[in-house]
Design a protein around this motif. Structure first.
Motif, mmCIF file in Angstrom:
data_model
loop_
_atom_site.group_PDB
_atom_site.id
_atom_site.type_symbol
_atom_site.label_atom_id
_atom_site.label_comp_id
_atom_site.label_asym_id
_atom_site.label_seq_id
_atom_site.Cartn_x
_atom_site.Cartn_y
_atom_site.Cartn_z
ATOM 1 N N GLU A 1 60.729 12.178 18.289
ATOM 2 C CA GLU A 1 60.531 10.931 17.558
ATOM 3 C C GLU A 1 59.057 10.670 17.252
ATOM 4 N N ASP A 2 58.147 11.102 18.130
ATOM 5 C CA ASP A 2 56.720 10.955 17.836
ATOM 6 C C ASP A 2 56.322 11.764 16.621
ATOM 7 N N ALA B 1 54.407 7.970 8.802
ATOM 8 C CA ALA B 1 53.312 6.991 8.781
ATOM 9 C C ALA B 1 52.000 7.572 8.304
ATOM 10 N N HIS B 2 51.982 8.857 7.862
ATOM 11 C CA HIS B 2 50.675 9.437 7.574
ATOM 12 C C HIS B 2 50.092 8.913 6.264
ATOM 13 N N VAL C 1 54.787 3.382 6.646
ATOM 14 C CA VAL C 1 55.374 2.779 7.833
ATOM 15 C C VAL C 1 54.208 2.394 8.740
ATOM 16 N N GLU C 2 54.311 1.271 9.400
ATOM 17 C CA GLU C 2 53.233 0.813 10.276
ATOM 18 C C GLU C 2 52.971 1.833 11.385
ATOM 19 N N VAL C 3 51.720 2.180 11.587
ATOM 20 C CA VAL C 3 51.331 3.162 12.591
ATOM 21 C C VAL C 3 51.487 2.552 13.983
ATOM 22 N N ARG C 4 52.163 3.287 14.894
ATOM 23 C CA ARG C 4 52.414 2.767 16.227
ATOM 24 C C ARG C 4 51.872 3.669 17.330
ATOM 25 N N THR C 5 51.490 4.928 16.994
ATOM 26 C CA THR C 5 51.073 5.868 18.036
ATOM 27 C C THR C 5 49.723 6.469 17.686
ATOM 28 N N VAL C 6 49.060 6.966 18.733
ATOM 29 C CA VAL C 6 47.773 7.651 18.524
ATOM 30 C C VAL C 6 47.984 8.928 17.717
ATOM 31 N N GLU C 7 49.117 9.645 17.949
ATOM 32 C CA GLU C 7 49.398 10.892 17.224
ATOM 33 C C GLU C 7 49.462 10.641 15.723
ATOM 34 N N ALA C 8 50.032 9.497 15.308
ATOM 35 C CA ALA C 8 50.104 9.198 13.882
ATOM 36 C C ALA C 8 48.718 8.955 13.305
#
Length: 539
Positions: free
Chosen positions: A416-417, A424-425, A429-436
Motif C-alpha cells: 500500500e505504501d 501521490a507523486h 492525492v494528498e501525500v501521507r508518507t515520507v516515501e511519497a
C-alpha cells in the motif's frame, strides 16, 4: 543250354511212346501164341486186338503229335528264354560297363578332392605355423612392453621421489600448498578490487549525495515537453518507396491497417516516417517495415507475417528491458505483468529522457536519499521505479497516469505504501508518507537535473566529431563529412594517392573502428568517394 534240354525232353517222350507200343505188340503176340496151342483166335478177338492196336496206334500218334507240339512249344519257350537271357546278359554287360565308367569317374573325382584336401591341409598347416610364430612374437612384444611399462613406472616413481626430496614436500602436500597459494592470491586480489570499488563508490556516493540533497532542497520544477510520436526508417534507395506503396497503394493500406500506424512517404530522400501515439505499436511497425525492406518481398500476406514476428520480438524486448532494469536496481520479486509494462516504457520519452531510463535513474536517486535519511532503500526504489508505470496504458485507459499506475500496482499485489507513492507523486492525492515525498523529489531531480539536455547534445556533437576524426586519420583522405544526423560518413580521398582497392579497404577499416569505439543506434554508412577530373579549355 536251354534248347538242348528241351530237345532231350522231346526225345525222351518219343522213346517212351515207342516203348509202350512195342510192349503192347509183344503182349498181343504172346496172347496169340498161347491161344494157338489150343485153338485159333476168333475173329472177334482179332477184331478187338486190331481195334486195340488201332487205338494204340492212334494214341501213339496223338502222343507223338502232342509230344512234338509240346517239344516245339518248349523249344520256342526255350528260344525266347535264350533270347531274353541274351538281352539280359547284354543289359547287364552294358550296365556293368556304365557302372565301371561311373566308378572310374568317381575314383578320379575322389582323387582330385583328396589332392585339394591335401593342398588345403598343407596351407592350413603353414598358416597355423605362421600364426604360432606371430603369437610368439606378440607374446614377446607384450612381455617387452610390460617390462618397458614397469621400467617407466619405476622411473616415474624415482622422478617423483627426487622432486619430493628436492622440494621437501609430497605430491599431495604440494597440491594443497599450490591450491592454498592460488586461493590466497585470489582472495587478496578480490579484496583489492573490493576496496577500490568501495572507495570509488564512497567517493561517488558522497558527490551524488551532496548533489541530490542540494537538488532535493531546491525542488527544481520539471518542464512538460512534447513527446515524439514519429519514427524515421532509412531505406537503401528511393526505389524502395514504390515497392512499399505497392500497386494502387495496396501495400501501404495493408501495412497501415495491420499495424495501426500511419506511414508517411514524402520527398525526404531514402527515408520514410512512421507516426503513431502508441510507442510500442510504432516500434513494432518500424521493425516490421525494416524486415520487409531487408527481405525485399512486400505484399499483404508478407506484411502480416512480418508484423506477427515483430510483435513477438518487441514483446520479448520489453520483457527483457524490464528484467534488466529490475536486475540493475536489485529488485527480484515483481509480478510479470508489471515487468512487461515497465519494459514497454523503453519506447516512451518524457522530460527529454527515455522514460525507462528516467525511472531507473529516479530509483537510484531515491535509494541514495533513503540511505541518507535512514529509510528502507529497496522500498523507495520500488516506489520510484513504478511511479510512471501508468504511462504504459495512458492511451488505452482514461485518467491520470498516476492514478492508473496506482490501480495497476494495487491489482498486482504491491504494498500500500508503494501504491500511495505512485498515486501521490503528482499531488493528485494528498501525500501521507515520507516515501511519497521522496518519490516526488527523485522524480523532479531526475527530470530536471541541470545540464541533462545539454549533456545529451554534447554527446551527440562529440560523436559526430569523433566520426570525422576516425575517417580523417587515414592516409590519402582529403575531406570527411558526417551526414544525415551521423548515420552516414562521406570520405573524400585523393585519386592520385588512393586506388579503388585501397578505397574499399579504407571503408572497411573505418567501419570496423567505428564499431569498436562508438555506441550508436541503428547503423552508419561509410561511403568513400574517389573522383578524378580532367578539364581542358577549347579556345
Amino acid at each position: 543250354m536251354g534248347s538242348t534240354v528241351v530237345i532231350m525232353l522231346a526225345i525222351a517222350v518219343v522213346l517212351l511212346a515207342l516203348v509202350a507200343i512195342v510192349t503192347l505188340v509183344v503182349l498181343i503176340r504172346r496172347t496169340g501164341a498161347g491161344r494157338s496151342g489150343t485153338r485159333g483166335p476168333t475173329a472177334e478177338e482179332i477184331a478187338d486186338v486190331q481195334s486195340e492196336l488201332e487205338q494204340a496206334r492212334r494214341e501213339g500218334v496223338e502222343i507223338r503229335v502232342k509230344a512234338e507240339s509240346d517239344a516245339g512249344e518248349m523249344l520256342r519257350r526255350a528260344e525266347a528264354a535264350a533270347e531274353g537271357a541274351l538281352r539280359m546278359r547284354k543289359e547287364v554287360e552294358d550296365e556293368t560297363r556304365s557302372l565301371k565308367h561311373e566308378l572310374k569317374e568317381l575314383r578320379s573325382d575322389l582323387e582330385r578332392r583328396e589332392n585339394r584336401l591335401a593342398e588345403r591341409e598343407q596351407r592350413l598347416d603353414e598358416e597355423a605355423r605362421r600364426q604360432a610364430e606371430r603369437g610368439r612374437e606378440l607374446a614377446e612384444t607384450e612381455s617387452q612392453l610390460a617390462d618397458r611399462r614397469a621400467e617407466l613406472d619405476h622411473v616415474e616413481d624415482k622422478r617423483r621421489e627426487v622432486l619430493e626430496r628436492v622440494a621437501g614436500l609430497t605430491a599431495d602436500q604440494a597440491k594443497a600448498e599450490l591450491v592454498m597459494t592460488i586461493e590466497n592470491q585470489a582472495k587478496r586480489e578480490a579484496a583489492l578490487i573490493v576496496r577500490e570499488i568501495e572507495g570509488e563508490a564512497r567517493k561517488e556516493g558522497e558527490k551524488r549525495a551532496c548533489k541530490i540533497v542540494t537538488l532535493a532542497v531546491q525542488r527544481v520544477a520539471t518542464e512538460q515537453t512534447a513527446e515524439s510520436v514519429v519514427s524515421v526508417l532509412h531505406l537503401p534507395g528511393d526505389e524502395m518507396k514504390g515497392r512499399i506503396i505497392g500497386r494502387e497503394g495496396r501495400n501501404i493500406r495493408a501495412f497501415e491497417s495491420t499495424t495501426g500506424v500511419n506511414l508517411i512517404i514524402d520527398d525526404t530522400p531514402e527515408a520514410v516516417l512512421l507516426s503513431c501515439f502508441d510507442p510500442v505499436r510504432r516500434e513494432t511497425a518500424r521493425l516490421t517495415l525494416e524486415k520487409l525492406v531487408l527481405d525485399g518481398r512486400i505484399h499483404p500476406q508478407r506484411i502480416e507475417e512480418a508484423y506477427e514476428r515483430s510483435k513477438e520480438e518487441v514483446k520479448d524486448l520489453c520483457v527483457r528491458a524490464g528484467e534488466d532494469a529490475l536486475v540493475e536496481l536489485g529488485i527480484t520479486d515483481m509480478h510479470p505483468e508489471l515487468i512487461t509494462l515497465l519494459g514497454q516504457l523503453r519506447y516512451r520519452t518524457s522530460y527529454g529522457q527515455n522514460v525507462l531510463k528516467h525511472l531507473i535513474e529516479s530509483a537510484h536517486i531515491a535509494g541514495i536519499m533513503a540511505s541518507e535519511l535512514r529509510l528502507d532503500p529497496m522500498l523507495l526504489k520500488r516506489c520510484t521505479v513504478l511511479h510512471d508505470i501508468g504511462k504504459a496504458l495512458t492511451h488505452e485507459v482514461e485518467g491520470s497516469h498516476a492514478l492508473i499506475g496506482a490501480e495497476i500496482a494495487r491489482r498486482y499485489g504491491e504494498h500500500e505504501d508503494v501504491v500511495h507513492a505512485i498515486e501521490a507523486h503528482h499531488n493528485e492525492v494528498e501525500v501521507r508518507t515520507v516515501e511519497a515525498v521522496l518519490t516526488q523529489a527523485a522524480d523532479a531531480i531526475s527530470g530536471s537535473r541541470p545540464g541533462a539536455r545539454r549533456e545529451s547534445l554534447e554527446a551527440y556533437v562529440k560523436r559526430l566529431e569523433r566520426l570525422e576524426e576516425i575517417a580523417q586519420s587515414y592516409d590519402g583522405v582529403e575531406k570527411v563529412f558526417a551526414m544525415q544526423a551521423g548515420r552516414e560518413i562521406r570520405v573524400m580521398v585523393r585519386p592520385e594517392a588512393i586506388d579503388d582497392i585501397q578505397a574499399q579497404v579504407i571503408a572497411r577499416d573505418v567501419a570496423k573502428q567505428v564499431e569498436e569505439e562508438l555506441t550508436y543506434p541503428g547503423q552508419i554508412r561509410i561511403t568513400v568517394v574517389r573522383e578524378s577530373r580532367a578539364t581542358e579549355f577549347a579556345r
